[in-house]
Every structure is written in structure tokens, then in C-alpha cells.
Design a protein around this motif. Structure first.
Motif, PDB file in Angstrom:
ATOM      1  N   LEU A   1      -6.494  -3.991  15.645  1.00  0.00           N
ATOM      2  CA  LEU A   1      -6.323  -3.195  14.365  1.00  0.00           C
ATOM      3  C   LEU A   1      -7.292  -3.645  14.316  1.00  0.00           C
ATOM      4  CD1 LEU A   1      -3.022  -2.644  14.082  1.00  0.00           C
ATOM      5  CD2 LEU A   1      -4.378  -0.687  14.891  1.00  0.00           C
ATOM      6  N   ASP A   2      -8.026  -2.990  13.291  1.00  0.00           N
ATOM      7  CA  ASP A   2      -9.326  -2.726  12.587  1.00  0.00           C
ATOM      8  C   ASP A   2      -8.577  -4.088  11.395  1.00  0.00           C
ATOM      9  OD1 ASP A   2     -12.134  -4.378  11.908  1.00  0.00           O
ATOM     10  OD2 ASP A   2     -12.625  -2.115  12.069  1.00  0.00           O
ATOM     11  N   SER A   3      -9.691  -4.834  10.158  1.00  0.00           N
ATOM     12  CA  SER A   3      -9.234  -5.362   8.530  1.00  0.00           C
ATOM     13  C   SER A   3      -7.925  -3.452   7.922  1.00  0.00           C
ATOM     14  CB  SER A   3      -9.826  -6.081   8.024  1.00  0.00           C
ATOM     15  OG  SER A   3     -10.353  -7.145   9.393  1.00  0.00           O
ATOM     16  N   ARG A   4      -7.169  -4.609   7.350  1.00  0.00           N
ATOM     17  CA  ARG A   4      -6.364  -3.478   6.202  1.00  0.00           C
ATOM     18  C   ARG A   4      -7.423  -3.243   5.904  1.00  0.00           C
ATOM     19  NH1 ARG A   4      -1.674  -6.662   2.659  1.00  0.00           N
ATOM     20  NH2 ARG A   4      -3.097  -7.250   1.140  1.00  0.00           N
ATOM     21  N   ILE A   5      -7.372  -1.833   4.528  1.00  0.00           N
ATOM     22  CA  ILE A   5      -7.699  -0.796   3.356  1.00  0.00           C
ATOM     23  C   ILE A   5      -6.510  -0.736   2.791  1.00  0.00           C
ATOM     24  CG2 ILE A   5      -8.900   0.913   2.809  1.00  0.00           C
ATOM     25  CD1 ILE A   5     -10.491   0.618   6.142  1.00  0.00           C
ATOM     26  N   TRP A   6      -7.008  -1.046   1.244  1.00  0.00           N
ATOM     27  CA  TRP A   6      -5.801  -0.788  -0.123  1.00  0.00           C
ATOM     28  C   TRP A   6      -5.824   0.959   0.155  1.00  0.00           C
ATOM     29  CZ3 TRP A   6      -6.067   2.286  -3.574  1.00  0.00           C
ATOM     30  CH2 TRP A   6      -4.901   2.330  -5.191  1.00  0.00           C
ATOM     31  N   SER A   7      -4.594   1.499   0.864  1.00  0.00           N
ATOM     32  CA  SER A   7      -4.407   3.185   0.582  1.00  0.00           C
ATOM     33  C   SER A   7      -3.452   4.047  -0.389  1.00  0.00           C
ATOM     34  CB  SER A   7      -4.325   4.179   2.112  1.00  0.00           C
ATOM     35  OG  SER A   7      -4.883   2.905   2.814  1.00  0.00           O
ATOM     36  N   GLY A   8      -3.231   2.993  -1.101  1.00  0.00           N
ATOM     37  CA  GLY A   8      -2.359   3.877  -2.006  1.00  0.00           C
ATOM     38  C   GLY A   8      -1.037   3.089  -2.681  1.00  0.00           C
ATOM     39  N   ASP A   9      -0.489   3.202  -3.653  1.00  0.00           N
ATOM     40  CA  ASP A   9       0.300   2.006  -4.942  1.00  0.00           C
ATOM     41  C   ASP A   9       1.399   3.200  -4.923  1.00  0.00           C
ATOM     42  OD1 ASP A   9      -0.316   4.253  -6.641  1.00  0.00           O
ATOM     43  OD2 ASP A   9      -2.192   1.627  -7.727  1.00  0.00           O
ATOM     44  N   ASN A  10       2.984   2.926  -5.805  1.00  0.00           N
ATOM     45  CA  ASN A  10       4.196   3.565  -6.203  1.00  0.00           C
ATOM     46  C   ASN A  10       5.244   3.517  -5.107  1.00  0.00           C
ATOM     47  OD1 ASN A  10       3.350   3.087  -8.956  1.00  0.00           O
ATOM     48  ND2 ASN A  10       2.070   4.685  -8.892  1.00  0.00           N
ATOM     49  N   TRP A  11       5.021   3.625  -3.673  1.00  0.00           N
ATOM     50  CA  TRP A  11       5.753   3.585  -2.767  1.00  0.00           C
ATOM     51  C   TRP A  11       6.699   2.594  -2.773  1.00  0.00           C
ATOM     52  CZ3 TRP A  11       5.049   8.455  -0.034  1.00  0.00           C
ATOM     53  CH2 TRP A  11       3.289   8.570  -0.346  1.00  0.00           C
ATOM     54  N   GLN A  12       7.409   1.818  -3.517  1.00  0.00           N
ATOM     55  CA  GLN A  12       8.039   1.166  -3.330  1.00  0.00           C
ATOM     56  C   GLN A  12       9.831   1.424  -3.392  1.00  0.00           C
ATOM     57  OE1 GLN A  12       5.896   0.490  -6.240  1.00  0.00           O
ATOM     58  NE2 GLN A  12       7.196   0.820  -8.427  1.00  0.00           N
ATOM     59  N   ASN A  13      10.122   2.305  -3.983  1.00  0.00           N
ATOM     60  CA  ASN A  13      11.261   3.395  -3.627  1.00  0.00           C
ATOM     61  C   ASN A  13      11.442   4.190  -2.923  1.00  0.00           C
ATOM     62  OD1 ASN A  13      12.265   1.591  -6.117  1.00  0.00           O
ATOM     63  ND2 ASN A  13      10.772   3.424  -7.292  1.00  0.00           N
ATOM     64  N   THR A  14      10.438   4.150  -1.651  1.00  0.00           N
ATOM     65  CA  THR A  14       9.994   4.771  -0.912  1.00  0.00           C
ATOM     66  C   THR A  14      11.449   4.439   0.297  1.00  0.00           C
ATOM     67  OG1 THR A  14       8.207   6.450  -1.641  1.00  0.00           O
ATOM     68  CG2 THR A  14       9.058   6.099   1.476  1.00  0.00           C
ATOM     69  N   SER A  15      11.797   5.689   0.711  1.00  0.00           N
ATOM     70  CA  SER A  15      12.637   4.998   2.087  1.00  0.00           C
ATOM     71  C   SER A  15      12.130   5.233   3.418  1.00  0.00           C
ATOM     72  CB  SER A  15      14.460   5.535   2.074  1.00  0.00           C
ATOM     73  OG  SER A  15      14.539   5.948   0.851  1.00  0.00           O
ATOM     74  N   PHE A  16      11.579   6.306   4.140  1.00  0.00           N
ATOM     75  CA  PHE A  16      11.278   6.344   5.443  1.00  0.00           C
ATOM     76  C   PHE A  16       9.799   7.407   5.209  1.00  0.00           C
ATOM     77  CE2 PHE A  16      15.242   7.863   5.273  1.00  0.00           C
ATOM     78  CZ  PHE A  16      15.279   6.346   6.298  1.00  0.00           C
ATOM     79  N   VAL A  17       8.321   7.196   5.887  1.00  0.00           N
ATOM     80  CA  VAL A  17       7.349   7.506   5.531  1.00  0.00           C
ATOM     81  C   VAL A  17       6.977   8.635   6.716  1.00  0.00           C
ATOM     82  CG1 VAL A  17       5.023   7.801   4.588  1.00  0.00           C
ATOM     83  CG2 VAL A  17       6.236   5.861   3.348  1.00  0.00           C
ATOM     84  N   THR A  18       5.931   9.085   7.222  1.00  0.00           N
ATOM     85  CA  THR A  18       5.762   9.447   8.271  1.00  0.00           C
ATOM     86  C   THR A  18       4.452  10.613   8.009  1.00  0.00           C
ATOM     87  OG1 THR A  18       6.726  10.374  10.648  1.00  0.00           O
ATOM     88  CG2 THR A  18       6.955  12.084   8.941  1.00  0.00           C
ATOM     89  N   GLN A  19       3.477   9.791   8.942  1.00  0.00           N
ATOM     90  CA  GLN A  19       2.669  11.098   9.723  1.00  0.00           C
ATOM     91  C   GLN A  19       2.526  12.529   9.800  1.00  0.00           C
ATOM     92  OE1 GLN A  19      -1.339   8.658  10.029  1.00  0.00           O
ATOM     93  NE2 GLN A  19      -0.229   6.689  10.656  1.00  0.00           N
ATOM     94  N   VAL A  20       1.971  13.648   9.098  1.00  0.00           N
ATOM     95  CA  VAL A  20       2.242  14.955   9.769  1.00  0.00           C
ATOM     96  C   VAL A  20       0.305  15.226   9.751  1.00  0.00           C
ATOM     97  CG1 VAL A  20       2.268  14.865   7.646  1.00  0.00           C
ATOM     98  CG2 VAL A  20       2.894  16.782   9.592  1.00  0.00           C
TER      99      VAL A  20
END
Length: 310
Positions: free
Chosen positions: A93-112
């Protein structure tokens, strides 16, 4: 658990099967309202995963649509910041890239992936008991449905129903696993019961074909540390065949996640994080009898900073 059968492949779905599934989607309708929600907006920008193929790739070129999906690995830290790690194409995996914010209250996330091109188009997330869909880079998060706090595991394992767009799996508190078929625009059908007894598993994940038959599969780890393979059937009414044992000792990991093909050889892989925060890659083999090669360390430590990986 349920058994099923089916002969559809990822590369080509027959006109009859596609027509039947389209009819089912139209008949069931959506499970809830689909409207913009202006409160607590969360941002998510896609990290490009256009990596060169690994040496010895069976394709010799970039993996093509219809092969294993190619996506970045994303993590949400304790502050709610989202970071993406694109694959290098060489099994890392390459170096990380900042991609967004305000996800502190999220329980689950999944790509589609909505259009079956092998790359995610957005994400589903469960926040505050609601399911949302967010296209990459969109200004708003769109409500798909309410009442999702009944589920203790929510993720997309790819296209399980055979139509083309990715679908969504959700496990409720009693251990029943449910399948929601995707329309390709963030909306979902009403749920279909997959089977009971899935509370036996502490981790469930998948994103692509592990067995080489062209249908998307999942893996599940039980409380004793045994990892099991559930081969996809392509039949949304019975999406998985009976489980097959992969191996034991998987309790060394506190997170298992698949985002697709990391080394760009056309076969989906598995990423595992151990309790010290180190990250390991299990390259897919395409062989159902032994779906993963020996692990390779791809992160020395620090990965425990992420409370969500997807």
C-alpha cells in the motif's frame, strides 16, 4: 446456514437471469425513503487506485473490468478523519492520503461499485441508526433507510445477486444474515434472508471471487479462530454454498477486511491487522481448496489508529 446453486459468472450474466433479477428488483421496490439529509454531512473523496500490475501478473496489463475489483484501503481514525491507501501494484500500500472528515459517529462503512467497472463509486455507511449512500466527492450524504441500528455487521461483498451492481449484507442481533440487492444508484431492495447462526462469526468480509468461478465469495472467522469460505452462487435467493474450512489460528487478528485486488493480478486478496497494529496481506490464489497464499507483512505498525477499515 443455507446452501445454494447457480452458474452465473462475473464476466457474463445470461439475458434470462438478468431479466429475472431486474423483475425481482422492480417488484420489491426500495426498503425506505431516498432523500438528501442535510445534518452532520460527512465528506469522502476517492483515492485513485490506478496501480501497475505486479510482476508475474497473469494478465500482464492492468486488471480489467470483470476481474477482481481494485480499490484503495480506507481507514477512519478516532477523530473521524478518513484516509485512503492506494495499492502500489506490487502487493503493498502506498502512503496515506487524507480523504474526508466527520466520520466519528459512523458505525459501519463499506465501498460499493455501482456500474461493475471494478472500482468503487461511493460508500454506504451506517450513522445514527440510518443507512446513507455517498458518491465519492458528493456534497451530501443521502438517506437510504432508517432502523439500521438493529444490525451489528454491515458490509458489501460485491455483486452477490447477479445483476451487476454491488449488494449489501447485514447481520442482525439474533445472528440472522440478510441480503439487500443494489439498484446501482445507492438504493436497495427489501431484504432477503440468507440464513441464521451467523453470530458464530467475529469477522465476516469479502470483495470479489476467491474460488476462480467468477462469482463473489465471502470469508468468516468463528470465535475459535477458524476461517471459513462461503462460495457465492450468483443466486440472490440462496447466495452462498455450504462453508469450507480454510484454516485455524486467525484469532491473532483483530480485523479482517477485503477491498479487492491489492497486487493487481486479477484475484481478490485479504488484509489482516494483528493486535500490535501490524498489517498483513494474504494474496488470493483463485483456488477454493487453498484460497490464500502465505501472509506478507505490508505495515509495520500503527494501523490500530483506525477504528474502521474498509
Amino acid at each position: 446456514m443455507v446452501k445454494g446453486s447457480g452458474v452465473n459468472t462475473r464476466r457474463k450474466v445470461t439475458r434470462v437471469a438478468a431479466a429475472a433479477l431486474t423483475a425481482a428488483l422492480v417488484a420489491t421496490g426500495t426498503s425506505a425513503a431516498f432523500a438528501a439529509d442535510a445534518s452532520g454531512s460527512r465528506s469522502a473523496a476517492k483515492v485513485a487506485a490506478d496501480a501497475k500490475p505486479a510482476a508475474g501478473s497473469k494478465f500482464g496489463v492492468r486488471a480489467q473490468p470483470g476481474d477482481a475489483p481494485v480499490n484503495a484501503l480506507y481507514g477512519v481514525d478516532g477523530k473521524g478523519d478518513l484516509y485512503g491507501y492506494p495499492p502500489t501494484g506490487e502487493g503493498g500500500l502506498d502512503s496515506r492520503i487524507w480523504s474526508g472528515d466527520n466520520w466519528q459517529n459512523t458505525s459501519f462503512v463499506t465501498q460499493v461499485d455501482q456500474n461493475a467497472d471494478g472500482s468503487s463509486d461511493g460508500i454506504w455507511d451506517v450513522t445514527g441508526g440510518k443507512l446513507y449512500y455517498t458518491s465519492w466527492g458528493a456534497a451530501t450524504n443521502t438517506v437510504v433507510g432508517s432502523g439500521w441500528n438493529i444490525y451489528n455487521r454491515v458490509f458489501s461483498a460485491g455483486n452477490l445477486g447477479g445483476a451487476g451492481a454491488d449488494d449489501l449484507l447485514a447481520r442482525d442481533g439474533s445472528g440472522v444474515l440478510w441480503l439487500y440487492l443494489g439498484y446501482g444508484n445507492g438504493k436497495l431492495t427489501t431484504r432477503y434472508k440468507v440464513g441464521s447462526g451467523w453470530n458464530a462469526y467475529t469477522e465476516i468480509t469479502g470483495k470479489g471471487d476467491l474460488s476462480g468461478d467468477g462469482k463473489d465469495d465471502i470469508v468468516a472467522r468463528d470465535s475459535s479462530g477458524v476461517l471459513w469460505l462461503y462460495k457465492g452462487t450468483g443466486n440472490y435467493k440462496a447466495p452462498f454454498a455450504s462453508r469450507v474450512k480454510i484454516g485455524s489460528g486467525w484469532n491473532t487478528y483483530n480485523k479482517l477486511v477485503s477491498v479487492g485486488d491489492i497486487d493487481i493480478d486479477g484475484i481478490t486478496d485479504l488484509v489482516a491487522r494483528d493486535k500490535s497494529g501490524a498489517l498483513y496481506l494474504y494474496k488470493g490464489t483463485g483456488n477454493a481448496a487453498a484460497p490464500y497464499a502465505s501472509r506478507v507483512k505490508i505495515g509495520a505498525g500503527g494501523w490500530n489508529t483506525y477504528r474502521l477499515l474498509f
